[in-house]
Write a protein that holds these residues in place. Structure first.
Motif: not given
Ligand SMILES: NC(=O)C1=CN([C@@H]2O[C@H](COP(=O)(O)OP(=O)(O)OC[C@H]3O[C@@H](n4cnc5c(N)ncnc54)[C@H](OP(=O)(O)O)[C@@H]3O)[C@@H](O)[C@H]2O)C=CC1
Ligand SMILES: O=C1O[C@H](COP(=O)(O)O)[C@@H](O)[C@H](O)[C@H]1O
Length: 498
Positions: A87, A15, A122-123, A17
């Motif tokens: 990835h 994650g 995402a969880p 990005t």
């Molecule tokens: N943002 C926040 O302030 C907070 C977030 N959280 C938790 O942190 C986690 C991440 O949140 P957040 O950063 O906001 O989410 P985002 O949606 O901003 O980021 C999700 C990340 O997952 C990557 N991704 C999605 N699908 C895939 C896949 N199939 N394979 C590889 N990479 C993938 C995306 O990159 P790409 O699209 O390039 O694949 C991106 O880097 C969640 O569990 C959220 O609940 C918890 C507290 C606060």
């Protein structure tokens, strides 16, 4: 372990990005680096689907750091430790490339096979990633392999159990670090110090001297772009199940025999176990909910926000009373409230002491003498205030309220680590004290599930508070029926001294 003893390690960030990585994780890693808490033996592999390369990734990391701090020394040296690999987490082949890069960096930086797998995703991906890490040999090294997991950990007890079983196939409980970022906040960590490092408080920390405890975490923001997630969560699962109940458990637990993670966890679990369970019939006596409607200055109502059902039954506000059926706390309500689109951003704990048995003094204009309060300011200001009564100067029989305040400000605040900074550092050092352990997660879900079920079955009269106001009337009534009231947040400001 001393701070300087952070072992060399490779962090693999899933994650990379995303929003969390950009806003919290890179700035935190940089602060650790600047403070000398990351040895020269550290490297980070960022992964996500985007077709970035090392250069684009390093620029992204640099930008996120520069947006968060004015200090930018050694930034180019810092980002040279970052590597990127496109990835897809559900694609097995990607893990082979990841393992090869991880092994190369292990050799290049002499990392001893120590690995931190940070799932900022995402969880629904947590289980798949954990499976692959083991099956594809990424955990098969001579060093440690720790899994750092973001919230939410499931959406109810059964889903949390399923997720837990899945990740436990690949990682031992001792190697799983479930993040609750409130546990990384300086003043949340201070709860234990206030209680257990002061002869003054612990003898009074019980139902003989405390009348009630209030924990408020209010936010001015609405759901912003997170409507899709929030619709499935609401304030109950987003804030109460984790942050609010964690603070409750730290306030309610018995003194641990040491500050080791296992000893603290044992006491927190005992506290969770003595929380009075609710039933579908009693939920509404203990918990109330709210949803913001449109407010002044064009503030949207929740139902008008992006990705929100125009008839949504999701709560953006929760207030509740938690009772403990144990010797220490029998009869003492722990009130909690949290909401979005409140008048101010503030998290505070107010410990209200019982009235003195007999009043020898009086207050001008027949005002009642104020009870003693201990206020723990979690954010935005950090500190402690003790509200006392003192003799009013020049008046033999009159008292006036006074405050003794400690504000964590000035030099201290510059050095105060961000919550994520502390938690990442702890995970690297193998200290799981400020992470949530499975039994705490399970107990808090079982407490919250009943509330969620009762509310699912009953359509609420939403919206019931305008955006920018202090929440629904029912929240005040919850305390009024017990003879209490919420201490107003603005009146408790740490910097205001009488
Ligand atoms: N943002 C926040 O302030 C907070 C977030 N959280 C938790 O942190 C986690 C991440 O949140 P957040 O950063 O906001 O989410 P985002 O949606 O901003 O980021 C999700 C990340 O997952 C990557 N991704 C999605 N699908 C895939 C896949 N199939 N394979 C590889 N990479 C993938 C995306 O990159 P790409 O699209 O390039 O694949 C991106 O880097 C969640 O569990 C959220 O609940 C918890 C507290 C606060
Ligand atoms: O976990 C979450 O916390 C934030 C509030 O965190 P804070 O440190 O700013 O108090 C909340 O906005 C978000 O909805 C929730 O997911």
């Amino acid at each position: 372990m001393k701070q300087s003893e952070t072992p060399s390690a490779l962090t693999i960030l899933f994650g990379a990005t995303g929003d969390l990585a950009k806003r919290k994780l890179y700035p935190s890693l940089y602060r650790l680096y600047r403070k000398g808490h990351l040895s020269s033996g550290f490297a980070v592999i960022g992964t996500a689907r985007r077709e970035w390369d090392n250069d684009i990734f390093r620029e992204h990391v640099k930008k996120s750091v520069m947006e968060s701090t004015a200090v930018q020394e050694q930034i180019d040296e810092f980002i040279s430790h970052f590597y990127y690999l496109p990835h897809d987490v559900s694609d097995s082949d990607s893990y082979v490339a990841l393992r090869t890069l991880a092994n190369d960096l292990d050799n290049k930086y002499a990392l001893g096979g120590n690995r931190l797998f940070y799932l900022a995703m995402a969880p629904e991906f947590f289980g798949t990633i954990a499976d692959h890490l083991k099956e594809d040999g990424l955990t098969d090294t001579e060093g440690f392999g720790r899994l750092v997991i973001e919230k939410p950990f499931g959406h109810d007890l059964p889903s949390a159990q399923e997720l837990n079983e899945q990740i436990r196939r690949s990682f031992d409980e001792k190697d799983i670090y479930r993040i609750d970022h409130y546990l990384g906040k300086e003043m949340v960590q201070n709860i234990e110090a206030i209680r257990f490092a002061n002869a003054l408080f612990e003898p009074l920390w019980n139902n003989r001297y405390i009348s009630n405890i209030q924990i408020t975490s209010s936010e001015t923001l609405g759901v912003e772009e997170r409507g899709g997630y929030y619709e499935t969560s609401g304030a109950l699962k987003d804030m109460v199940q984790n942050h609010m109940l964690q603070m409750v458990s730290l306030l309610a637990m018995e003194p641990p025999i040491s500050l080791q993670d296992d000893d603290i966890r044992r006491e927190k679990v005992r506290a969770f176990r003595s929380m009075r369970p609710l039933t579908l019939e009693t939920v509404n006596d203990y918990f109330v909910r709210g949803q913001y409607g449109p407010g002044e200055d064009g503030m949207l109502g929740y139902r008008e926000e992006l990705n929100v059902n125009p008839e949504s039954n999701t709560e953006t506000y929760v207030a509740g009373k938690v009772m403990f059926d144990n010797f220490r706390w029998a009869g003492v309500p722990f009130y909690i409230r949290t909401g979005k689109r409140m008048p101010l951003k503030s998290t505070k704990i107010v410990v209200q002491f019982k009235d003195i048995p007999m009043n020898l003094y009086y207050r001008p204009d027949d005002q009642e003498m104020e009870p003693n309060l201990l206020v723990i300011h979690i954010q935005p200001e950090e500190g402690i205030t003790l509200h006392l009564n003192a003799k009013r100067a020049g008046h033999q029989l009159q008292t006036t309220p006074v405050k003794l305040s400690y504000a964590n400000s000035g030099v201290d605040v510059m050095n105060t680590p961000e919550a994520y900074e502390k938690l990442i550092h702890d995970a690297m050092r193998g200290d799981s004290t400020n992470f949530t352990h499975w039994d705490e997660v399970a107990l808090s879900w079982s407490f919250v599930d009943v509330i969620a079920e009762a509310w699912r079955n009953e359509k609420a009269a939403f919206p019931n508070y305008p955006a920018g106001t202090k929440g629904p009337k029912a929240s005040d009534e919850l305390l009024e029926k017990d003879g209490f009231f919420w201490w107003p947040m603005n009146m408790l400001d740490v910097n205001i001294c009488n």
